[in-house]
Design a protein around this motif. Structure first.
Motif, PDB file in Angstrom:
ATOM      1  N   LEU A 158       0.831  -1.183  -0.040  1.00  0.00           N
ATOM      2  CA  LEU A 158       0.129   0.133  -0.094  1.00  0.00           C
ATOM      3  C   LEU A 158       0.911   1.265  -0.126  1.00  0.00           C
ATOM      4  CD1 LEU A 158      -2.746   1.439   0.127  1.00  0.00           C
ATOM      5  CD2 LEU A 158      -2.609   1.000   2.743  1.00  0.00           C
ATOM      6  N   THR A 159       1.913   1.077   0.692  1.00  0.00           N
ATOM      7  CA  THR A 159       2.870   2.210   0.961  1.00  0.00           C
ATOM      8  C   THR A 159       3.420   2.601  -0.576  1.00  0.00           C
ATOM      9  OG1 THR A 159       3.536   1.931   2.978  1.00  0.00           O
ATOM     10  CG2 THR A 159       5.089   3.004   1.669  1.00  0.00           C
ATOM     11  N   LEU A 208       0.709   4.020  -2.650  1.00  0.00           N
ATOM     12  CA  LEU A 208       0.645   5.638  -2.176  1.00  0.00           C
ATOM     13  C   LEU A 208       1.815   6.288  -3.037  1.00  0.00           C
ATOM     14  CD1 LEU A 208      -0.121   5.356   1.390  1.00  0.00           C
ATOM     15  CD2 LEU A 208      -1.636   6.174  -0.542  1.00  0.00           C
ATOM     16  N   ARG A 209       3.073   5.807  -3.252  1.00  0.00           N
ATOM     17  CA  ARG A 209       3.942   6.437  -3.817  1.00  0.00           C
ATOM     18  C   ARG A 209       4.036   6.187  -5.254  1.00  0.00           C
ATOM     19  NH1 ARG A 209       9.248   4.984   0.180  1.00  0.00           N
ATOM     20  NH2 ARG A 209       8.527   5.800   1.806  1.00  0.00           N
TER      21      ARG A 209
END
Lengths: 388, 375, 388, 375
Positions: free
Chosen positions: A300-301, A304-305
């Motif tokens: 997910l990180t 998001l990036r």
């Protein structure tokens, strides 16, 4: 590194949590009348289609909000978000991405309102993991296609209203390039559905079918995307949250049930929880479930990036398969001969939930792209090993 | 030294396979499970006429007077065809009568079990499912020169098909103070029921005993001294179940190997890919090894009593692991077809889970092997 | 089925057993002077080369006698039968089968008498499992061959007197057909040996080398078999007993040592023998060792009946690899951090035998045809699956 | 939410990799193991100058005042290069002083550990190798306001390199009546020795104490109440070792993947065969998952104390399994080259076995996870 939520995200989590506390009765108190009411309420909150853009009627939720919503719903053991699972997860996103304005206007609202029931026509008798080899033919004749062929393992086809159908429109093109996608009403003349019963006959997941297409005429306006764009449609997926948090929470519920079973069981005449081998397995399940949760958060990180590797999900898919199989195996072993009893009788422990697990993992493990296929994806696309 | 079967045994194997393929094909199993008996009384009668129900019963009591190795040949074939009849139950009841019963008792019950006119089963477990003496809890109350039993025996195979049961019960406080008695299904206070099973081809259930009298002449051997006979029964049970598992696991593996040869994906048979080929090779290795152990356990039952405990535990342990793995991988290596009702892979899968705990799973037997070394 | 021996076989077993009781001191009493004496004695009994025909000086033992002899020797923890292991197991049998009378007369007696030390020249830097791809060239020039090339992983080459060398004599033939076998003295000019140390440096099995051939001239009379017959020679093996009983007995000795270690060890602060997971592993080792023994006896039975499948040995080879790796792993785990100590110091348990096991299994597991190769053999030749 | 490293952390990683590749390449390891120190004092000095030895030491005591997550970045790199210096030992000694020591104690010892002028280690285990309070047996005898210690602490990392040791000892009969004290290598009665190890790049041995005095001002915290601090030390130790394992297991996997791409057999790279490809994929899955758990454990040490015990146990357990498997399969998937001295695969294999038991193996931690649930 930071696992805390922003104040806005915390506020959203509280909103979800408060809503669930107020509106969602515990599982045992949910009766037949409850579901339509529930869907009406969460549709009003735009949580059905929460990841879809607001302009088509979706919730426009951010990735983090999607994660939070799914996490909270699963923890509260809430029912599925909406009644048309296939429509919400496969068909709707594809129509949003590839559909004409007319198609969007026609299909998206009914999916969100639970008025549709979609099934997907992918697999064929000679076509399993090698999906691009599909043979079901659609020949263009004027303003329509004439479809002939057969689909198999078609979940839900026996009560679906429409089928998201992959057909070969160009037999001469390379196999990935000759596929198109049609949106076909199931009551079109020439479609015949035959049930295929699975091994848990009558039980959970018994919804497979064969679907035969015999000179089925489909108006060309029901084609999704361009002719030959079918493979792209199969492979594409709208940008939605991919942490797999729902499966994680489901495994956690299973683990709690399994620990509870272990506390009531014996192994070789001694309490099962004194058996180092049982303890080790349970500890390993807990650890892998937590690893899935954290893998999902790392993904997910990256999402998001904006640099998520498209094959990332294969890692948790393998964990998911392993856990489904191994946890049901341990549960059967702990029950001893009582594991052989099936159904709802008094002799069956825990209402037969583990027998059901032992009969239903194949649908996920095989149906979701076999572990061997996932391993190929990881080895080739993530480790760069040569194709076979 | 000769680790092979005799011509007679190979003949028996061939005849059994032929008869079972014809009289009891996989396609009939769904229909049979709906009948009251759960198996075909006609086929059972045929087996009786062929002498196969009394293979190990001494000739003096109406049997064929053959050995366990012969029975294993037959059980491998019934396993292969997922035969739903109570052959294991009946054979174990007969073997225990022949082992622990006196001449009168053998004369009274064995001929009927051998010719198929009556069916036997064994009832060992009650509250706890473990295979040590102290796990048997049902307590006999003295009643003249006999005993009275009240309680429930659990996990009895073929409970509703059986006409008589060899029942284990406790007649003293010492862990091994156990007795064996014969209880007839029609006697006052006796009732049996079976429950639906995951493996729909096999029946399992409870034997309920409500103040049931076991007369002195129905007690096998001296009261309170039956543990050695029970332990032999457990070893025979483990070996018999392992022999059936061998047949069904081999059938499951054969089915999967054939599928791997026939099924084409990405332009070649899936059996070309090492991801399919290597697990199949590993399963073959495990199964051939379990086969060696099962055959040896059969030989030991006939010829080498001191070897039986270790041989039976090794056979049931490795066979259970092989069967359980093959059952699961037969599903995984197939596609979706594996778990459709029409395709037999799911039947083998279910059978592998059903047989796993019977007479002890792999954990139990590995543990026991260390105990047998005094560890 | 019959596991009893005939009276003649029983008599032979008693003969072996009596001899060993009288002549073989226990392992601790065997000093440097013992070995040559021992080999002289067993050579006199014709137990060195026991499976070879009597006319070449072998023992002419039947298959059952070979089985009995190996079984008894291993149980008595007797040393190897003869000093030239490679000569006795690979070179001698090949010369008996393919050699000229002159070659037999020259090489067989010295192998039996322990006067030879052979090594085998098979592997090359770019050639591992795919042995038939070997490139070391031999060009015929008049009465001799001129050899150029390199061999690698050549065990014992640093003190071998001769090399059993596989060379390519025909570069144009299909790869299996262009190979020939030469019997080459190691002191032939142009041969250079370089040590390759292995990970247990200085310890057991540290005998690998690279061997370079630089214009090495080999008389044609030292060719074994016909030109191009090399692959057949590699694949052939004299009819000798194949039960693997020696490995079985070796594993049994290891298991006894392991049980002894377990009885002295703790797991997680409790006696290791009360740990269900340790017990299960130990029980599984015992079971698989016994399975190996019985598999070997089934193979021997088929060999006696003349219908042994040539790939049968792969089954026990896989067990052998698994047991070597798993038993050394468990032994290290049982020792905890003490497993990290190496050598002969006081801190090292059981004289370091398990550390040695952990360092030496690769030589068997990889050197003896990797498990992956064995699985291919089983799948393709026994199950009939298609070749990759 | 952000499950990623900061720019500063990525910078540290890059610098550490560069420095270690240059100053401590694998090719130097054989030579270093023959030196008295077993590692390079020059490189150690360099690390001290860069501030990396005191990453987690508060700035007030001469450190960088950073967190465990930063240290994990560094440890991953030292693991990757099989760096033989006593970084884990020194970091754990420093962390325990910072955790349990008072201001004077921290002032006395921390600056030297942070700048590299002195090296610290920890000495926890003695007769029994277990990670529960009752396993610590060494008993302190009261001596005025201090204690006297006589006995042997075992499995001490870097025993001969260290100048001071944080020693655990027992000061009462209750299982948790434990204390921590600082013992200097040069003090009377103190002697340390190391033994040759399988993993020749790491030193391990004993700390022998012969009537060694621990003055009151060298006892960390209140006597008899050190178990919570010891448990935190165990969690830090498990996490630190897991971080090093992550680096070396990744290096071993990378090496094997590269070999599978380069090595041609039967006409194609061996990485094309599923028999090679699938195990590599499985190891990648296991390693990425262990990576998530190790990073999270580091974050928890810094930010979420109540989570530490579970996070550290999960990380060490899965990391140990992944590392042990990768260590062994790196050998198996290579050919003979894997176990030659010149090729690094054998170094990774040995390291994986060395780190397995440190601060508890997988069995210990899986078991502990159930205890932490009260089971």
């Amino acid at each position: 590194m930071d696992f805390n939520l922003t104040p806005e995200e915390e506020a959203f989590r509280r909103e979800v949590r408060d809503f669930l506390a107020a509106e969602l009765p515990p599982p045992k108190q949910r009766d037949a009348a409850f579901m339509p009411e529930w869907w009406k309420k969460i549709r009003a909150k735009r949580w059905i289609g929460f990841s879809w853009p607001e302009e088509v009627g979706g919730g426009g939720g951010t990735l983090m909000q999607q994660f939070i919503l799914k996490d909270e719903l699963a923890r509260a053991r809430a029912p599925l978000l909406g009644s048309d699972y296939t429509g919400l997860h496969w068909v709707g996103p594809a129509i949003i991405q590839f559909g004409t304005p007319a198609q969007k206007a026609r299909y998206i609202p009914e999916i969100l309102d639970g008025q549709s029931i979609w099934c997907t026509g992918y697999s064929e008798p000679d076509v399993g993991s090698d999906l691009a080899a599909l043979q079901c033919r659609a020949v263009r004749e004027g303003d329509s296609y004439l479809v002939n062929g057969q689909k198999i393992w078609t979940s839900l086809a026996h009560f679906a209203k429409s089928i998201f159908l992959m057909v070969r429109t160009d037999a001469d093109a390379p196999k990935h390039d000759g596929i198109s996608c049609l949106l076909v009403p199931m009551d079109t003349p020439g479609i015949e559905v035959q049930r295929v019963h699975n091994m848990g006959a009558g039980g959970y997941g018994d919804m497979l079918n064969q679907v035969f297409f015999n000179d089925v005429r489909v108006p060309a306006e029901l084609r999704l995307g361009a002719e030959g764009q079918g493979w792209e449609i199969i492979c594409s997926a709208l940008q939605s949250e991919r942490s797999g948090i729902t499966e994680v929470n489901r495994h956690e519920t299973s683990l709690e049930d399994l620990l509870d079973l272990a506390a009531r069981s014996e192994r070789n005449g001694r309490p099962a929880l004194e058996d180092a081998s049982v303890r080790r397995k349970l500890g390993s399940f807990e650890t892998r479930i937590e690893a899935m949760r954290l893998n999902g958060m790392r993904a997910l990180t990256r999402q998001l990036r904006g640099d998520l590797h498209p094959s990332e999900a294969s890692i948790n898919k393998l964990h998911n398969c392993d856990l489904l199989v191994e946890m049901s195996e341990l549960a059967l072993e702990l029950q001893g001969s009582a594991a052989s009893y099936y159904g709802s009788g008094e002799a069956v422990l825990d209402k037969g939930r583990w027998q059901l697990a032992a009969l239903s993992w194949p649908a996920t493990v095989i149906g979701g792209g076999t572990p061997n296929v996932q391993k190929n994806i990881i080895a080739e696309r993530m480790l760069g090993l040569p194709k076979d | 030294m000769d680790f092979g079967f005799s011509e007679e045994q190979e003949l028996l194997r061939g005849e059994a396979r032929k008869l079972l393929d014809e009289a009891c094909p996989l396609s009939e199993l769904n229909a049979l499970r709906e009948t009251p008996e759960g198996h075909s009384p006609e086929v059972w009668k045929q087996l009786g006429e062929l002498g196969w129900l009394g293979l190990i019963v001494p000739e003096a009591y109406g049997g064929a007077g053959l050995g366990w190795l012969d029975l294993i040949v037959l059980l491998e074939e019934t396993g292969r065809s997922l035969f739903p009849g109570p052959l294991v139950s009946n054979s174990l009841a007969a073997a225990t009568l022949a082992d622990a019963g006196d001449d009168a008792q053998q004369r009274r019950w064995l001929p009927a079990l051998a010719d198929g006119s009556r069916i036997g089963s064994v009832a060992l477990l009650d509250e706890r499912e473990a295979f040590w003496p102290d796990a048997i809890g049902l307590r006999g109350q003295r009643d003249g020169d006999g005993w009275r039993l009240s309680g429930e025996k659990r996990f009895v195979t073929d409970p509703t098909a059986a006409d008589l049961f060899v029942v284990a019960f406790r007649t003293g406080d010492a862990p091994e103070a156990l007795s064996l008695g014969v209880v007839e299904a029609g006697a006052p206070g006796v009732s049996a029921k079976h429950f639906p099973t995951l493996d729909q081809t096999r029946r399992l259930g409870n034997l309920e005993l409500l103040d049931v009298r076991v007369a002195a002449d129905a007690v096998l051997g001296a009261p309170g001294e039956a543990w050695p006979a029970i332990e032999r029964l457990l070893d025979r049970g483990a070996t018999a179940v392992a022999a059936e598992m061998l047949g069904s696991a081999q059938a499951a593996l054969d089915l999967t190997v054939q599928y791997a040869k026939d099924r084409v994906q990405f332009g070649s048979p899936i059996g070309r890919f090492q991801g399919v080929k290597h697990p199949l090779a590993e399963m073959h290795v495990q199964l051939e090894s379990a086969r060696s152990l099962v055959y040896y356990a059969g030989w030991a039952l006939d010829e080498s009593p001191n070897d039986v405990a270790r041989a039976a535990s090794r056979a049931k342990a490795l066979m259970t692991e092989a069967s359980s793995r093959i059952g699961t991988e037969a599903i995984q290596l197939h596609g979706t077809i594996a778990y459709t009702e029409e395709y037999p892979a799911q039947l083998y899968y279910k059978r592998s889970k059903f047989t796993r705990p019977l007479f002890g799973d792999a954990d139990h037997h590995y543990d026991r092997l260390l105990r047998l070394r005094g560890l």
